[in-house]
Design an enzyme around this catalytic site. Sequence first.
Site, PDB file in Angstrom:
ATOM      1  N   HIS A  42      32.868  55.214  45.220  1.00 43.61           N
ATOM      2  CA  HIS A  42      33.915  55.398  44.211  1.00 43.61           C
ATOM      3  C   HIS A  42      33.509  56.464  43.198  1.00 43.61           C
ATOM      4  O   HIS A  42      34.299  57.367  42.864  1.00 43.61           O
ATOM      5  CB  HIS A  42      34.170  54.079  43.468  1.00 43.61           C
ATOM      6  CG  HIS A  42      34.977  53.079  44.242  1.00 43.61           C
ATOM      7  ND1 HIS A  42      36.201  53.364  44.791  1.00 43.61           N
ATOM      8  CD2 HIS A  42      34.726  51.774  44.536  1.00 43.61           C
ATOM      9  CE1 HIS A  42      36.675  52.292  45.394  1.00 43.61           C
ATOM     10  NE2 HIS A  42      35.797  51.311  45.269  1.00 43.61           N
TER      11      HIS A  42
ATOM     12  N   GLY B  98      59.832  45.081  22.968  1.00 38.54           N
ATOM     13  CA  GLY B  98      58.534  45.634  23.325  1.00 38.54           C
ATOM     14  C   GLY B  98      57.703  44.643  24.108  1.00 38.54           C
ATOM     15  O   GLY B  98      58.024  43.450  24.159  1.00 38.54           O
TER      16      GLY B  98
ATOM     17  N   GLY C 145      53.172  43.521  18.204  1.00 40.66           N
ATOM     18  CA  GLY C 145      53.309  43.349  16.762  1.00 40.66           C
ATOM     19  C   GLY C 145      54.728  43.227  16.266  1.00 40.66           C
ATOM     20  O   GLY C 145      54.998  43.562  15.107  1.00 40.66           O
ATOM     21  N   LYS C 146      55.648  42.728  17.085  1.00 41.75           N
ATOM     22  CA  LYS C 146      57.039  42.582  16.633  1.00 41.75           C
ATOM     23  C   LYS C 146      57.147  41.542  15.523  1.00 41.75           C
ATOM     24  O   LYS C 146      57.837  41.753  14.518  1.00 41.75           O
ATOM     25  CB  LYS C 146      57.913  42.187  17.830  1.00 41.75           C
ATOM     26  CG  LYS C 146      57.932  43.226  18.946  1.00 41.75           C
ATOM     27  CD  LYS C 146      58.836  42.818  20.074  1.00 41.75           C
ATOM     28  CE  LYS C 146      58.318  41.617  20.822  1.00 41.75           C
ATOM     29  NZ  LYS C 146      57.050  41.876  21.520  1.00 41.75           N
ATOM     30  N   THR C 147      56.482  40.410  15.684  1.00 42.10           N
ATOM     31  CA  THR C 147      56.515  39.381  14.643  1.00 42.10           C
ATOM     32  C   THR C 147      55.801  39.854  13.380  1.00 42.10           C
ATOM     33  O   THR C 147      56.232  39.552  12.255  1.00 42.10           O
ATOM     34  CB  THR C 147      55.869  38.096  15.166  1.00 42.10           C
ATOM     35  OG1 THR C 147      56.520  37.699  16.376  1.00 42.10           O
ATOM     36  CG2 THR C 147      55.990  36.974  14.151  1.00 42.10           C
TER      37      THR C 147
ATOM     38  N   HIS D 114      29.082  50.871  48.030  1.00 42.62           N
ATOM     39  CA  HIS D 114      30.526  50.855  47.750  1.00 42.62           C
ATOM     40  C   HIS D 114      30.838  51.518  46.408  1.00 42.62           C
ATOM     41  O   HIS D 114      31.696  52.405  46.323  1.00 42.62           O
ATOM     42  CB  HIS D 114      31.008  49.402  47.766  1.00 42.62           C
ATOM     43  CG  HIS D 114      32.483  49.248  47.612  1.00 42.62           C
ATOM     44  ND1 HIS D 114      33.317  48.961  48.673  1.00 42.62           N
ATOM     45  CD2 HIS D 114      33.288  49.337  46.520  1.00 42.62           C
ATOM     46  CE1 HIS D 114      34.566  48.890  48.245  1.00 42.62           C
ATOM     47  NE2 HIS D 114      34.565  49.099  46.931  1.00 42.62           N
ATOM     48  N   GLU D 115      30.143  51.102  45.360  1.00 47.21           N
ATOM     49  CA  GLU D 115      30.415  51.666  44.035  1.00 47.21           C
ATOM     50  C   GLU D 115      29.968  53.118  43.937  1.00 47.21           C
ATOM     51  O   GLU D 115      30.594  53.918  43.227  1.00 47.21           O
ATOM     52  CB  GLU D 115      29.727  50.822  42.961  1.00 47.21           C
ATOM     53  CG  GLU D 115      30.198  49.369  42.899  1.00 47.21           C
ATOM     54  CD  GLU D 115      31.696  49.239  42.707  1.00 47.21           C
ATOM     55  OE1 GLU D 115      32.303  50.155  42.113  1.00 47.21           O
ATOM     56  OE2 GLU D 115      32.270  48.240  43.169  1.00 47.21           O
TER      57      GLU D 115
END
Length: 655
Positions: free
Chosen positions: A460, A234, A239-241, A456-457
């Site tokens: 968008h 993953g 959260g593998k450990t 510009h914003e």
Amino acid sequence: MPASREPPVITVVRLASRHPTRSAKPGPPREPPTPPASPQSPAWRPWLLPLVLVTVFLVLLMRSQASPGTSLSYSHFLGKVNTGQVKTVDINDKGAVDGTLKDGRKFTTRIPTALDNSSLEQQLRSEKVDITASTSGGGGLGTLLAFLLPLVLLGALFLWTGRQAARTLSGGLSAVGRSRAKIIEAERPTTRFGDVAGYEGVKQEISEVVDFLRHPERYAVAGAKGPRGVLMVGPPGTGKTLLARAVAGEAEVPFLSVTGSAFVEMFVGVGASRVRDLFADARKRAPSIIFIDEIDAVGSRRGGARLGGNDEREQTLNQLLAEMDGFDQSSGIVVLAATNRPEALDTALLRPGRFDRHVTVPLPNQAERAAILTVHAEGKTLAPDVDWDVIARATPGFSGADLANLVNEAAINAVRAGGAVISAQDLDTARDRVLLGRRETSNALLPEERQAVAVHESGHALVAALCEHADPVAKVTILPSGPALGATEQLPEAERHLYSEGYLNDLLTVRLGGRAAELVAFGEGSTGAADDLAGATQIAGRMVRDFGLSPALGPVGYASGTAQRLGAEPPEAALQRPYSEHTQRLVDEETARLVRQAEKRAVALLREHRTALDALAKRLIAHETVAGSVVLDVLREHRRSADDDAATTDNTMPS
């Protein structure tokens, strides 16, 4: 064939960066392996070297004080004798003289042995000088001691350094090949599956391993054999450990934890020896679990540029393969491993009989993110306006480590504001900091720059509100954060796993809405659209190469084969084109066509709603940050005004 699943994406359209982004999300902290305890040294040993140094210093000091006095020439000495100033003299067999004057001062001189000194004796007798004789043996011994002491000191230093180096090797060279595994016995569990939020499918896969170790007879009745190895794959921070720690708490059997980098060191053969020692310890404690974190550090693919070599890493991998084949399945030993680079692992390690199960630990979905946020919020005081479902919807693509960092940043922001209660505003500010960077409060824009950022914003935001398939606008700001001068944030209404062609075309149009607003308002573009253009080009390139959405190429895909988020950098393997230069030219032409088409569409939308663009830009200049509802209000006012103008025009027309 099943459709490919795209990871969830959160769209943050921001103005051009002033500096390249260098931030990276840190992964979850890992506990370093506890080194084996070294034998206790005597209490006096650290004082040995300082004691030798002090002794040498005192000997040299005493030797320097053993012959004090003023040095006189032989002629000056004879003058002192003739004038009756000499009281005593001590003459050795080498002609060295130590004497005392009548006023108490001491002196030294030498008598030339080549001269006849019989007259000197008569002069000393006539002046009633006390004469004594001595040998030079003591001086020779002192000279010899002065030469030997540095050699003894140097030898002692080398001996002490050698013992210290041997002690750092965890008990000497005999302990170099021992396993560095951290052993967690059955009576020391701390983390359980209940402490891991979400990932029910992953926990079910791993809990079967735990159940096999607890009740092997149940599987023996059905003729089933337990898995030898489980590989958890993953992205970083999922959260593998943590899941491996939960296995240690649930299994109630010895749990041997080690990292892949702990096997290979500078000594040849140490890695293979540590693998043998690790499995020997597991057999002694069977049934038991071995957990190898970051197994790609030792299990990387063999061959390539190192064909047939005696590489230490390959020897360690060969020993690991032999051990996983060699132990008896009935012994009750299961190997768990975790990696975020499965493509780098050797194929022999992944075959059945070694790692029988491959468990994918993906990025959490919306419900799992809400549960993870709840776990990380334990022990913290929350305001009533905090809704974890809303925060989970606003954080698609976040890993468990990212969510933990988000809650921690919110707590820090609450303390910075002088309180101890985390509010929804603190979480929103922390999310902006994670996504965009630190707020640049000291940065002062010029008036024309502030106007350009607002336009510009606004472009968008308006294009996002006007496109049918675009995600809703959550917030628009012209406050600089990190490398961005402004940002427009969109939040998906639902978590998507498939993206239609209409959604991708709208996504391109929104990306180019800022540049289109500059063209409409100022008649020219600026450097502020650099990031937008780069992101739009990557998305359009994937539409052509990966998704087959170009009529010129048709339903042909040149996907990289690895999961990749929209707008992300392609992996290195994708840079090696599996097609011809002619196909590359078609890809470039189609990519440019899609981007130009999106820009043309954005310009047309903004020209049609020019009054709304100017009104939203003025509100941004006045308030600096506005919510998505303000964008919709501006559009409603524009449409109402347009309808009124149309009605007025109809009433004034002649009947």
